[in-house]
Design a protein around this motif. Structure first.
Motif: not given
Ligand code: NAD
Length: 260
Positions: A11, A22, A85, A87, A139, A141, A183, A229, A233, A237
């Motif tokens: 991440l 997260v 992720v 982000n 994922i 953001t 997301v 949020h 996630y 995930a």
């Protein structure tokens, strides 16, 4: 059973705000998380709080090599990679296109797009090979600004639309091996940074005013925090969402139903 038991996650931007929330939730749900962030102090804090459940890598998302190092370190530590992720991001502070100087405009474009868009691209490229081996997922953001105007200034809004385009193209290209989703948080109480070239054109807002403004802009009247949020996630995930790809989960207090 914990929803991410045995998963290895990479991440970016986990030293603060939404990324930190997260990271914390993923660790609580059984994951091992490798975090890339440029904030040495924030990473140190994370290390103190989560010890050997987290691997902290200081670096910059604009540098492809920093992602390669982080992915390599994640695989060395956990034996594999299941989730990426993307982000880490920066903001333009609602600076007005019509009011900034042409120089600041151009600098803002280069800086913001390099972090917000190239940073996501770099991370996706560096992690794809390992994610393919595990049938993993990515994922991104994004933001309500990826759909609607006035969630930022013109640079931020354009970068968030670009992130959604990148997510959809990758979901198309990487299927059936890797799922790619996003997301989209709405305005959230974090320390999201305004980039240097636009600072002179931005008025600082105190936390109370910011909370009132966020509340007044969404139908659920929530001054959202990062923790609001994390459920989205977690779903994306986990194996609970194995049929979902190319989608954006909006976590924004209902921006789509504001009405006319
Ligand atoms: P934040 O500033 O609290 O966290 C961002 C983290 O990214 C920080 O730890 C920072 O050090 C790191 N970072 C920034 N630039 C970096 C770089 N070049 N290399 C490595 N790390 C870097 O902000 P946040 O609000 O949690 O933002 C996280 C994401 O959420 C961003 O993509 C942002 O656009 C998005 N988002 C935020 C909001 C909001 O209102 N706060 C709303 C929607 C979407």
């Amino acid at each position: 059973m914990a929803q991410l038991s045995g998963k290895s996650v990479y991440l970016t931007g986990g030293a603060s705000g939404i990324g930190k929330a997260v990271t914390e939730t993923f660790i609580q749900e059984g994951a091992f998380v490798t975090v890339l962030d440029k904030s040495a102090a924030g990473l140190e804090q994370l290390k103190q709080e989560y010890g050997d459940r987290v691997l902290c890598m200081e670096g910059d998302v604009t540098e492809y090599g920093d992602h390669i190092n982080a992915v390599r370190a994640a695989v060395e530590a956990a034996g594999k990679l299941d989730v990426f992720v993307a982000n880490a991001g920066v903001f333009d502070g609602f600076a007005k296109f019509s009011e900034v100087t042409p120089e600041a405009m151009s600098d803002a474009y280069d800086l913001l797009f390099t972090i917000n868009v190239k940073g996501y691209f770099n991370g996706a490229k560096a992690s794809a090979e390992e994610l393919k081996k595990t049938n993993g997922n990515m994922i991104f953001t994004v933001s309500g600004a990826g759909f609607y105007p006035d969630g930022g200034g013109v640079w931020y809004t354009a970068s968030k639309h670009a992130q959604i385009g990148l997510m959809r193209q990758l979901a198309f290209e990487l299927a059936p091996d890797i799922r790619v989703n996003a997301v989209a948080p709405g305005g959230t109480l974090t320390a999201l940074n305004v980039i240097g070239p636009l600072k002179p054109f931005v008025t600082a807002v105190d936390p109370d005013t910011k909370a009132k403004s966020i509340k007044s802009r969404n139908p659920l009247r929530i001054a959202m925090t990062s923790e609001d949020h994390v459920g989205a996630y977690l779903l994306l995930a986990s194996d609970q969402s194995r049929a979902i790809t190319g989608e954006v989960i909006s976590s924004d207090g209902g921006l789509a139903v504001r009405g006319l």
